[in-house]
Write an enzyme that holds these catalytic residues in place. Structure first.
Site, short mmCIF file in Angstrom:
data_model
loop_
_atom_site.label_atom_id
_atom_site.label_comp_id
_atom_site.label_asym_id
_atom_site.label_seq_id
_atom_site.Cartn_x
_atom_site.Cartn_y
_atom_site.Cartn_z
N LYS A 163 49.06 44.59 32.14
CA LYS A 163 49.24 43.40 31.32
C LYS A 163 50.67 42.87 31.48
O LYS A 163 51.64 43.62 31.32
CB LYS A 163 48.98 43.73 29.84
CG LYS A 163 47.52 44.04 29.54
CD LYS A 163 46.64 42.81 29.71
CE LYS A 163 45.22 43.06 29.25
NZ LYS A 163 44.36 41.87 29.39
N ASP A 191 47.44 40.85 34.84
CA ASP A 191 46.81 39.89 33.92
C ASP A 191 47.89 39.32 33.01
O ASP A 191 48.43 40.03 32.16
CB ASP A 191 45.73 40.59 33.10
CG ASP A 191 44.98 39.64 32.20
OD1 ASP A 191 45.27 38.43 32.21
OD2 ASP A 191 44.08 40.11 31.46
N GLU A 217 45.03 37.64 36.92
CA GLU A 217 44.16 36.93 35.99
C GLU A 217 44.96 35.91 35.17
O GLU A 217 46.07 36.19 34.71
CB GLU A 217 43.50 37.92 35.02
CG GLU A 217 42.53 38.89 35.67
CD GLU A 217 41.91 39.81 34.64
OE1 GLU A 217 41.59 39.34 33.53
OE2 GLU A 217 41.77 41.01 34.94
N ASP A 242 40.12 33.55 33.94
CA ASP A 242 39.55 34.35 32.86
C ASP A 242 39.33 33.46 31.64
O ASP A 242 38.25 32.91 31.44
CB ASP A 242 40.45 35.54 32.54
CG ASP A 242 39.85 36.45 31.48
OD1 ASP A 242 38.74 36.19 31.00
OD2 ASP A 242 40.51 37.45 31.11
N LYS A 266 33.02 37.83 31.27
CA LYS A 266 32.88 38.68 30.09
C LYS A 266 31.70 38.14 29.28
O LYS A 266 31.62 36.94 29.03
CB LYS A 266 34.16 38.65 29.24
CG LYS A 266 35.39 39.18 29.97
CD LYS A 266 36.63 39.02 29.11
CE LYS A 266 37.87 39.53 29.84
NZ LYS A 266 39.11 39.28 29.07
#
Length: 369
Positions: A163, A191, A217, A242, A266
Site C-alpha cells: 500500500k 496500490d 493499482e 480499481d 471486486k
C-alpha cells in the site's frame, strides 16, 4: 416453480489482528453483512459483502437497511433467474453495489446447487486448479513496512502487495526499504488507492522502474479517469484500474479511453458475479488482464471470488488475503489458503461455504418472508 420464500440478513463483525492501513485511512475491524436466501424447495444460498465507506459509500448499517428493502422485493422471485434478480434490485435502488453483491452470491450459490455443480463449473470454467494470492503490506513507516514484507516472505507468499499513496518521495523510500530487506526476487504489486496526483504518479512510477513491480493499482483519484491514459503512457509499470472500475459500464469507458492495461475486479464494486463476468468478457475482447480482489470479506465471499477467478485465462492475479487478517474465522467450508499462498476450493455443489451460526446473533438478524 421454486421461489424465494425467506431472506435473512445478519451483521458480521470481527476484529482484525492489526490495523489495515491505506491512503484512504485505517480499519481495525471487519463490519460485514451476511445474506441467507431460503427457497421453497428447502435450499439455502449464502452471500456476504464487506462495505467500504471510502470506496463504495456503504456501511454495515446502510447495507442492512437497504438489504431489507431488496429482500422484500425478491420474495416470491425465481431464485434461478439471476439476471431478473439484478433487474429487480437495480429498479428498486441505484448503486449500493456492496449489498447487492451479497444477494448475487447467494443466488449463484442456489443456482449452482440446483444444477448440482460446483460454482466454478456452473460459471463455465473448464477445470478447477489452485490459485495463488499475494499478501498485503499496510501503509506505514518505511522500516515497519520492510519488516512486514520480510515476515510475508518468511510465511512463503510468492508475491507481495504494498500500500502506497503518500508523498511521492516517501513512497519511493518505502519501496527501496522493502527491496533492501527482501532482495530483488519476490515480485511486488503496488496500490496507491488514488493517493497521487497525475504528475506525482508519473514521477514515482518512473523512479520505481527497476523495483520489480508487476502493476500499480489506481494511482490517481477516480474522478480524474480522463488523466489515467497520460499516466499509463508515461509509466514503465502497467496501470490497473480499481476504484475507477466498478461495473461493466466503467470498464467499457476505460477501454474506450485507453486508460489502463488491467482491471481489478471486486464483487463488492461490481454488484456481484453477474456483472463481474461482464467486465471479464470486456477484458477478454480487449486483450487485457484482470485481478480478482476484494475488500475485507471473510472466506465466504472470497470463495465466490475464487470460483470466478477460474473462469477466464485473463484472470492472472489474485488478491484474496484479507480473510487471513481476521482474529477469528467464522466460515465453515470454503476456500483454503495453504503454503505459498495457494488457494484450494471445496468439493461439492454450489459455493461450498457457510457461516458458523455462533457468529450470527439471532437478536440482530433481519428476516423477510
Amino acid at each position: 416453480m421454486t421461489t424465494i420464500d425467506q431472506i435473512s440478513l445478519h451483521p458480521l463483525s470481527v476484529p482484525l489482528k492489526a490495523p489495515f492501513v491505506t491512503s484512504l485511512g485505517a480499519l481495525h475491524a471487519v463490519e460485514n453483512v451476511v445474506v441467507q436466501v431460503h427457497t421453497s424447495d428447502g435450499r439455502t444460498g449464502w452471500g456476504e459483502c464487506s462495505p467500504f465507506w471510502t470506496i463504495n459509500g456503504e456501511t454495515q448499517a446502510t447495507c442492512l437497511s437497504v438489504g431489507k428493502h431488496l429482500a422484500k422485493a425478491l420474495i416470491g422471485h425465481d431464485p434461478l433467474d439471476i439476471e431478473g434478480g439484478h433487474r429487480t434490485m437495480d429498479r428498486l435502488i441505484f448503486g449500493n453495489s456492496s449489498i447487492k453483491s451479497a444477494f448475487d452470491i447467494a443466488l449463484h450459490d442456489l443456482a449452482a446447487q440446483h444444477a448440482d455443480l460446483p460454482l466454478w463449473k456452473f460459471l463455465g470454467a473448464e477445470r478447477c486448479f489452485d490459485l495463488v494470492t499475494d499478501y498485503t503490506v499496510s501503509l506505514g513507516e518505511p522500516e515497519k513496512m520492510a519488516a512486514d514484507a520480510e515476515d510475508i516472505v518468511k510465511a512463503g507468499f510468492p508475491v507481495i502487495k504494498v500500500k502506497l499513496g503518500g508523498t511521492g518521495e516517501l513512497d519511493i523510500r518505502r519501496i527501496q526499504a522493502i527491496r533492501e530487506r527482501i532482495g530483488p526476487i519476490i515480485p511486488l504489486r503496488i496500490d496507491a488507492n488514488q493517493g497521487w496526483d497525475p504528475d506525482t504518479a508519473i514521477h514515482v512510477l518512473n523512479a520505481l522502474t527497476d523495483a520489480g513491480i508487476q502493476h500499480c493499482e489506481e494511482p490517481i483519484p477516480r474522478w480524474q479517469f480522463m488523466e489515467m491514459r497520460r499516466v499509463k503512457e508515461a509509466s514503465p509499470i502497467p496501470i490497473m484500474a480499481d476504484e475507477s472500475c466498478c461495473d461493466d459500464h466503467d470498464a467499457e469507458r476505460l477501454i474506450a479511453l485507453g486508460s489502463c492495461q488491467r482491471f481489478n475486479i471486486k464483487l463488492g464494486k461490481s454488484g456481484g458475479l453477474f456483472k463481474a463476468r461482464k467486465i471479464i468478457a470486456l477484458a477478454e475482447r480487449a486483450g487485457m488482464e484482470v485481478q480478482i480482489g476484494g475488500f475485507l470479506e471473510s472466506r465466504l465471499a472470497f470463495t465466490a471470488s475464487a470460483h470466478l477467478a477460474l473462469t477466464s485465462p485473463c484472470a492472472r492475479y489474485c488478491d484474496m488475503d484479507t480473510a487471513l487478517m481476521f482474529t477469528a474465522d467464522p466460515v465453515v467450508g470454503g476456500m483454503r489458503v495453504g503454503n505459498g499462498g495457494r488457494i484450494t476450493l471445496p468439493d461439492g455443489s454450489g459455493l461450498g461455504a457457510t457461516i458458523d451460526p455462533s457468529y450470527l446473533d439471532p437478536a440482530l438478524a433481519i428476516t423477510s418472508a
